[in-house]
Design a protein around this motif. Structure first.
Motif, PDB file in Angstrom:
ATOM      1  N   VAL B 107       0.847  -1.214   0.000  1.00  0.00           N
ATOM      2  CA  VAL B 107       0.000   0.000   0.000  1.00  0.00           C
ATOM      3  C   VAL B 107       0.872   1.249   0.000  1.00  0.00           C
ATOM      4  O   VAL B 107       0.611   2.206  -0.732  1.00  0.00           O
ATOM      5  CB  VAL B 107      -0.959  -0.030   1.218  1.00  0.00           C
ATOM      6  CG1 VAL B 107      -1.647   1.320   1.395  1.00  0.00           C
ATOM      7  CG2 VAL B 107      -2.001  -1.121   1.035  1.00  0.00           C
ATOM      8  N   LEU B 110       2.361   1.636  -3.457  1.00  0.00           N
ATOM      9  CA  LEU B 110       1.361   2.012  -4.459  1.00  0.00           C
ATOM     10  C   LEU B 110       0.855   3.435  -4.268  1.00  0.00           C
ATOM     11  O   LEU B 110       0.591   4.146  -5.240  1.00  0.00           O
ATOM     12  CB  LEU B 110       0.185   1.028  -4.426  1.00  0.00           C
ATOM     13  CG  LEU B 110       0.502  -0.389  -4.938  1.00  0.00           C
ATOM     14  CD1 LEU B 110      -0.710  -1.282  -4.810  1.00  0.00           C
ATOM     15  CD2 LEU B 110       0.954  -0.358  -6.393  1.00  0.00           C
ATOM     16  N   THR B 111       0.699   3.829  -3.031  1.00  0.00           N
ATOM     17  CA  THR B 111       0.149   5.168  -2.772  1.00  0.00           C
ATOM     18  C   THR B 111       1.243   6.233  -2.684  1.00  0.00           C
ATOM     19  O   THR B 111       0.930   7.417  -2.578  1.00  0.00           O
ATOM     20  CB  THR B 111      -0.666   5.183  -1.469  1.00  0.00           C
ATOM     21  OG1 THR B 111       0.183   4.721  -0.420  1.00  0.00           O
ATOM     22  CG2 THR B 111      -1.901   4.303  -1.572  1.00  0.00           C
ATOM     23  N   LEU B 113       3.379   6.662  -0.240  1.00  0.00           N
ATOM     24  CA  LEU B 113       3.355   7.224   1.113  1.00  0.00           C
ATOM     25  C   LEU B 113       4.736   7.732   1.519  1.00  0.00           C
ATOM     26  O   LEU B 113       5.733   7.063   1.278  1.00  0.00           O
ATOM     27  CB  LEU B 113       2.901   6.147   2.109  1.00  0.00           C
ATOM     28  CG  LEU B 113       2.828   6.598   3.559  1.00  0.00           C
ATOM     29  CD1 LEU B 113       1.512   7.302   3.827  1.00  0.00           C
ATOM     30  CD2 LEU B 113       2.983   5.422   4.488  1.00  0.00           C
ATOM     31  N   PHE B 126       0.528  10.942   0.865  1.00  0.00           N
ATOM     32  CA  PHE B 126       0.206   9.781   0.049  1.00  0.00           C
ATOM     33  C   PHE B 126       0.486  10.040  -1.437  1.00  0.00           C
ATOM     34  O   PHE B 126      -0.028   9.363  -2.279  1.00  0.00           O
ATOM     35  CB  PHE B 126      -1.267   9.411   0.230  1.00  0.00           C
ATOM     36  CG  PHE B 126      -1.533   8.813   1.574  1.00  0.00           C
ATOM     37  CD1 PHE B 126      -1.388   7.454   1.789  1.00  0.00           C
ATOM     38  CD2 PHE B 126      -1.900   9.619   2.630  1.00  0.00           C
ATOM     39  CE1 PHE B 126      -1.616   6.914   3.035  1.00  0.00           C
ATOM     40  CE2 PHE B 126      -2.142   9.080   3.882  1.00  0.00           C
ATOM     41  CZ  PHE B 126      -1.999   7.726   4.084  1.00  0.00           C
ATOM     42  N   SER B 127       1.274  11.048  -1.692  1.00  0.00           N
ATOM     43  CA  SER B 127       1.558  11.346  -3.089  1.00  0.00           C
ATOM     44  C   SER B 127       3.058  11.231  -3.322  1.00  0.00           C
ATOM     45  O   SER B 127       3.857  11.625  -2.486  1.00  0.00           O
ATOM     46  CB  SER B 127       1.091  12.764  -3.411  1.00  0.00           C
ATOM     47  OG  SER B 127       1.599  13.136  -4.659  1.00  0.00           O
ATOM     48  N   ASP B 128       3.424  10.716  -4.494  1.00  0.00           N
ATOM     49  CA  ASP B 128       4.845  10.594  -4.746  1.00  0.00           C
ATOM     50  C   ASP B 128       5.440  11.909  -5.278  1.00  0.00           C
ATOM     51  O   ASP B 128       6.628  12.026  -5.497  1.00  0.00           O
ATOM     52  CB  ASP B 128       5.138   9.448  -5.717  1.00  0.00           C
ATOM     53  CG  ASP B 128       4.310   9.564  -6.977  1.00  0.00           C
ATOM     54  OD1 ASP B 128       3.487  10.487  -7.041  1.00  0.00           O
ATOM     55  OD2 ASP B 128       4.490   8.720  -7.870  1.00  0.00           O
TER      56      ASP B 128
END
Lengths: 180, 229
Positions: B107, B110-111, B113, B126-128
């Protein structure tokens, strides 16, 4: 000195008290051994069955919820272990099948552990199918009611009555032969 | 209850109860008065049923006299199958924990974090994408780095220039000094030469004058006294 109740011994055994477990075991080993003796007709099998029953009881001790007597719970486990034992020993025979003639005789080795008075009774029981033998055992020796037998063996009370009736039918013939 | 109804009920019971049920009730001593009567009647009328009851009684007596021998000695302690405490690596929750942490990691990946600790504050995003703060910080960092490098280069350049200028000045000074010395030496040489030439000319002139005088003397000795006079 006050004797500890089953529940007290169970609680201690669950805490890992070996002596409490052995005391509880000694309290019930005799009825279970003789149950095995009557159900299997052989001393060795009775001892094996007794060991299996008590191992199973110990492993499931934590699930005993004091609902009903410990004795009833113990005999319920004994019944299921006995059925398993029977299936293992005689995989081709059904529970309602009449056993083969070879089991009707008590061997010389087993006679040492079976008194003369018991011999006829144990011998007669060996000729009953397992399903009837279980009801006869619980009724005559366990002194359980039909409802209790039904609960322990997972059948209805009417079926238990039918099995007892059927068992008596066979025993009647066996007794006549024995008395003749 | 009226008598005829009671008899009717009994008759119904008679028709309902089979041998098995009747025996079952008798065994558990649950026979009512009418059932007791029916039981007795059936024992008298049904020989097979009577035999069943007799067999039951015989078997019951035998079971009561069943002689319970002592249990042969056996390994009682083998039934005390106390499970040993599981080692920490055998902990039941370990696979679940492992699965949960793996899922958490997936998670997080994918998110995108991001957890940052900065100035005593924790930021979870939660954003890259990098936040403006982060970009500003990176730009400032790079600029400072660049400035430092430039400063160093400038210092080195200045030092090199200064040294070069100093060397050039030294060379020029030496050249000038050398050149002026040479010129002066040449000037003095010229002067000395000139002076020497002048002196040569003078000597030559004086020599001629002396020669002329000598010639005059030798040519006209009687005029010498007149002249002297």
């Amino acid at each position: 000195m006050f004797e500890k109740t089953d529940e007290q011994l169970i609680a201690k055994a669950l805490q890992g008290n070996k002596q409490a477990w052995l005391n509880l075991l000694k309290r019930y080993e005799k009825p279970i051994y003789h149950y095995g003796m009557r159900m299997t007709g052989k001393n060795e099998d009775a001892l094996d069955l007794m060991q299996e029953v008590f191992i199973s009881v110990f492993r499931n001790l934590a699930s005993y919820r004091n609902e009903g007597s410990f004795k009833s719970w113990l005999f319920r486990i004994a019944h299921f272990r006995c059925i398993e034992f029977y299936r293992r020993k005689k995989p081709t025979q059904g529970l309602d099948d009449t056993p083969e003639i070879e089991s009707d005789e008590i061997s010389a080795a087993d006679s040492i552990h079976t008194s003369q008075e018991n011999k006829q009774l144990v011998s007669a029981m060996q000729q009953l199918p397992m399903s009837q033998k279980a009801v006869v055992e619980l009724k005559f020796f366990g002194q359980f009611t039909f409802d209790e037998i039904a609960e322990q063996t997972g059948i209805s009370a009417n079926t238990a009555k039918s099995r007892l009736y059927g068992a008596l039918e066979k025993l009647k013939t066996l007794m006549e032969v024995d008395y003749a | 209850m009226p008598k005829h109804e009671s008899q009717l009920g009994d008759n119904l019971n008679k028709s309902r109860l089979s041998n098995e049920q009747l025996l079952g009730l008798w065994v558990e001593e649950q026979l009512s008065e009418s059932q007791q009567h029916e039981f007795e009647q059936r024992c008298l009328q049904d020989e097979g049923f009577a035999k069943q009851v007799e067999t039951y009684n015989i078997f019951a007596v035998q079971s009561e006299h069943y002689h319970s021998n002592e249990v042969p000695n056996w390994n009682r302690e083998s039934t005390f199958d106390m499970p040993q405490k599981a080692k920490w690596w055998q902990w039941q929750g370990l696979p679940t924990l492992s699965f949960a942490t793996s899922m958490l990691a997936i998670v997080m990946v994918l998110t995108g974090l991001q957890v940052r600790m900065e100035d005593g504050a924790m930021t979870i995003s939660f954003s890259d994408k990098q936040s403006t703060q982060e970009i500003d910080r990176l730009v400032d960092e790079r600029l400072a780095e660049f400035q430092q490098v430039q400063q160093l280069a400038l210092t080195e350049y200045t030092q090199a220039m200064s040294k070069q200028q100093m060397d050039t000045s030294t060379q020029l000074t030496q050249y000038l000094l050398g050149a002026s010395r040479k010129e002066r030496r040449e000037d003095f040489a010229e002067l000395i030469k000139y002076v020497n030439e002048q002196r040569g000319d003078d000597q030559l002139f004086y020599a001629r004058q002396l020669n002329k005088l000598q010639q005059d003397i030798y040519a006209k000795p009687d005029q010498i006294g007149t002249i002297n006079e």
